[in-house]
Write an enzyme that holds these catalytic residues in place. Structure first.
Site, PDB file in Angstrom:
ATOM      1  N   HIS A  28       4.809 -44.297 -11.576  1.00  0.00           N
ATOM      2  CA  HIS A  28       4.234 -45.532 -11.027  1.00  0.00           C
ATOM      3  C   HIS A  28       4.507 -46.659 -12.016  1.00  0.00           C
ATOM      4  O   HIS A  28       3.709 -46.933 -12.914  1.00  0.00           O
ATOM      5  CB  HIS A  28       2.731 -45.336 -10.786  1.00  0.00           C
ATOM      6  CG  HIS A  28       2.054 -46.516 -10.157  1.00  0.00           C
ATOM      7  ND1 HIS A  28       0.792 -46.445  -9.597  1.00  0.00           N
ATOM      8  CD2 HIS A  28       2.457 -47.799  -9.984  1.00  0.00           C
ATOM      9  CE1 HIS A  28       0.441 -47.624  -9.132  1.00  0.00           C
ATOM     10  NE2 HIS A  28       1.448 -48.473  -9.363  1.00  0.00           N
ATOM     11  N   HIS A  30       6.688 -50.626 -11.904  1.00  0.00           N
ATOM     12  CA  HIS A  30       7.431 -51.611 -11.097  1.00  0.00           C
ATOM     13  C   HIS A  30       8.457 -52.292 -11.986  1.00  0.00           C
ATOM     14  O   HIS A  30       8.085 -52.873 -13.019  1.00  0.00           O
ATOM     15  CB  HIS A  30       6.465 -52.656 -10.532  1.00  0.00           C
ATOM     16  CG  HIS A  30       5.360 -52.063  -9.698  1.00  0.00           C
ATOM     17  ND1 HIS A  30       5.418 -52.008  -8.328  1.00  0.00           N
ATOM     18  CD2 HIS A  30       4.183 -51.465 -10.048  1.00  0.00           C
ATOM     19  CE1 HIS A  30       4.316 -51.428  -7.856  1.00  0.00           C
ATOM     20  NE2 HIS A  30       3.551 -51.079  -8.888  1.00  0.00           N
ATOM     21  N   HIS A 208       0.295 -47.812  -2.450  1.00  0.00           N
ATOM     22  CA  HIS A 208      -0.860 -48.201  -3.257  1.00  0.00           C
ATOM     23  C   HIS A 208      -2.082 -48.200  -2.331  1.00  0.00           C
ATOM     24  O   HIS A 208      -2.065 -48.851  -1.269  1.00  0.00           O
ATOM     25  CB  HIS A 208      -0.681 -49.608  -3.820  1.00  0.00           C
ATOM     26  CG  HIS A 208       0.323 -49.721  -4.932  1.00  0.00           C
ATOM     27  ND1 HIS A 208       1.602 -49.270  -4.837  1.00  0.00           N
ATOM     28  CD2 HIS A 208       0.188 -50.229  -6.190  1.00  0.00           C
ATOM     29  CE1 HIS A 208       2.240 -49.512  -5.975  1.00  0.00           C
ATOM     30  NE2 HIS A 208       1.403 -50.092  -6.817  1.00  0.00           N
ATOM     31  N   GLU A 211      -7.022 -49.133  -4.884  1.00  0.00           N
ATOM     32  CA  GLU A 211      -7.004 -49.846  -6.176  1.00  0.00           C
ATOM     33  C   GLU A 211      -8.120 -50.892  -6.106  1.00  0.00           C
ATOM     34  O   GLU A 211      -9.150 -50.735  -6.749  1.00  0.00           O
ATOM     35  CB  GLU A 211      -5.621 -50.483  -6.402  1.00  0.00           C
ATOM     36  CG  GLU A 211      -5.512 -51.263  -7.716  1.00  0.00           C
ATOM     37  CD  GLU A 211      -4.181 -52.020  -7.841  1.00  0.00           C
ATOM     38  OE1 GLU A 211      -3.498 -52.229  -6.812  1.00  0.00           O
ATOM     39  OE2 GLU A 211      -3.841 -52.416  -8.980  1.00  0.00           O
ATOM     40  N   ASP A 289       2.314 -48.785 -14.548  1.00  0.00           N
ATOM     41  CA  ASP A 289       2.270 -49.855 -13.527  1.00  0.00           C
ATOM     42  C   ASP A 289       3.204 -51.019 -13.903  1.00  0.00           C
ATOM     43  O   ASP A 289       4.297 -51.116 -13.358  1.00  0.00           O
ATOM     44  CB  ASP A 289       0.833 -50.331 -13.297  1.00  0.00           C
ATOM     45  CG  ASP A 289       0.564 -50.762 -11.863  1.00  0.00           C
ATOM     46  OD1 ASP A 289       1.497 -50.712 -11.048  1.00  0.00           O
ATOM     47  OD2 ASP A 289      -0.584 -51.151 -11.562  1.00  0.00           O
ATOM     48  N   ASP A 290       2.747 -51.893 -14.797  1.00  0.00           N
ATOM     49  CA  ASP A 290       3.533 -53.072 -15.193  1.00  0.00           C
ATOM     50  C   ASP A 290       3.335 -53.260 -16.702  1.00  0.00           C
ATOM     51  O   ASP A 290       2.473 -54.060 -17.119  1.00  0.00           O
ATOM     52  CB  ASP A 290       3.048 -54.300 -14.410  1.00  0.00           C
ATOM     53  CG  ASP A 290       3.118 -54.080 -12.903  1.00  0.00           C
ATOM     54  OD1 ASP A 290       4.211 -54.196 -12.332  1.00  0.00           O
ATOM     55  OD2 ASP A 290       2.075 -53.730 -12.310  1.00  0.00           O
TER      56      ASP A 290
END
Ligand code: HPA
Ligand code: ZN
Length: 350
Positions: A28, A30, A208, A211, A289-290
């Site tokens: 996961h 991006h 997703h 969240e 994630d990021d």
């Protein structure tokens, strides 16, 4: 024997070595969220764009988000610096180099083409350089990597289906289809037809859910969309029957603790429900994630959880095994990854 026996509180040096060295799958992340501020400035410069911040450090200090929407606004603004094919190549290659250094053996990376096709970029100018960077990283570092194409849930189902049609020439090079973006008000049920079409075309799927959204969104993802994985999924804990079903089906939940803390999905990292999710028997794994936006790589996430609420080496090993079991790979590749975790744990000398 539990690996902490005789050493109930491992020193930070030991745990850091353990966390970085343990083989793991990053499921996961991006690519648009992997542009470090220095790279953001370099890409803006070579594309003749001016950013709103004078320096990379001042951009970094803008990474303070009250919620998902405020993060997404900055994230989509950052997408503007990806213009040429080599920009997509460089972001992918630099992420995979960092992931390799972090002990990641398998990386499945999201990219949402709609941010770029909106501006007139041809889909091939986005996918081809990412796939080239994956091939080069696999050769250079023996990392296994793959692309997940992500659709935006704040756009229409027709937009998602149009995206799906446009990527079909690359279908065999794409590991799966995901969905991100603004969750509240855009429930999984909005995309029932899209996910059905993805499955009919042979794609693995993930979305997703849970969240910022409620447990009912996770239920829709599971029963209506019948996805193979759920990204985040935290809200499932509000519905015991849903937890029972997720446990029974071994549905993977790709949890991102630092992201959840930075976006105030949880009050603080120390109150993150990761341990409760493990104890409930959920198939959870930890991801970034990021990374620059939320303060760290997958190893940083594990290490920060150790410091915030005492995530143990046993729990970290379980999370690493789960990450391979949940990857979009063949059963034998997953078993190989799990065996590598077992071998690392057995050989680890505190
Ligand atoms: N949620 C939804 N969409 C996203 C995220 C996220 O955490 N990161 C990048 N796109
Ligand atoms: Zn995400």
């Amino acid at each position: 024997m539990p690996i902490e026996s005789g050493n109930p509180v491992p020193s930070l040096g030991n745990i850091a070595r353990f966390v970085r060295g343990i083989p793991k799958a990053e499921l996961h992340v991006h690519l648009e969220g992997c542009i470090e501020p220095e790279l953001m400035f370099a890409l803006a410069d070579r594309n003749g764009l001016t950013l709103r911040w004078p320096t990379p450090d001042s951009l970094r200090s803008a990474y303070d988000f009250p919620d998902l929407a405020s993060f997404l606004a900055l994230y989509f603004e950052g997408c503007r610096v990806l213009v040429q094919e080599r920009d997509f190549y460089d972001v992918t290659r630099s992420y995979l180099t960092r992931a390799h250094a972090d002990g990641v053996k398998r990386a499945e990376m999201f990219l949402g083409p709609q941010s770029f096709t909106d501006r007139g970029l041809p889909i091939g100018s986005i996918l081809n350089p990412i796939l080239a960077a994956i091939r080069d990283a696999e050769q250079a570092d023996s990392i296994s990597a793959a692309l997940l194409v992500s659709a935006h849930r704040h756009r229409s189902e027709d937009d998602a289906l149009y995206l799906l049609d446009s990527i079909m020439p690359w279908a065999t090079d794409i590991a799966g289809i995901g969905m991100g973006g603004a969750e509240l008000g855009n429930p999984p049920s909005k995309f029932a037809g899209f996910f059905r079409t993805c499955r009919e075309r042979g794609f693995r799927t993930t979305i997703h859910a849970g969240e910022e959204g409620p447990a009912s969104y996770v239920r829709e993802a599971l029963d209506l969309l019948r996805v193979d994985r759920i990204d985040h999924g935290n809200a499932c804990l509000d519905d015991p029957a849903l937890v029972r079903d997720l446990v029974a089906r071994r549905t993977p939940l790709t949890v991102c603790p630092l992201s959840n803390a930075r976006l105030h999905v949880v009050p603080s990292l120390s109150q993150h429900p990761l341990r409760r999710m493990l104890q409930a028997g959920l198939n959870v794994s930890v991801h970034s994630d990021d990374p620059p936006y939320f303060g760290g790589t997958v190893a940083d996430n594990l290490l920060d959880c150790h410091q915030a609420f005492g995530l143990t080496m046993d729990e970290i090993a379980t999370l690493a095994r789960n990450s391979f079991a949940s990857a979009f790979v063949t059963p034998s590749a997953a078993a190989h990854g799990i065996a590598a975790v077992d071998a690392f744990v057995a050989a680890f000398a505190p």
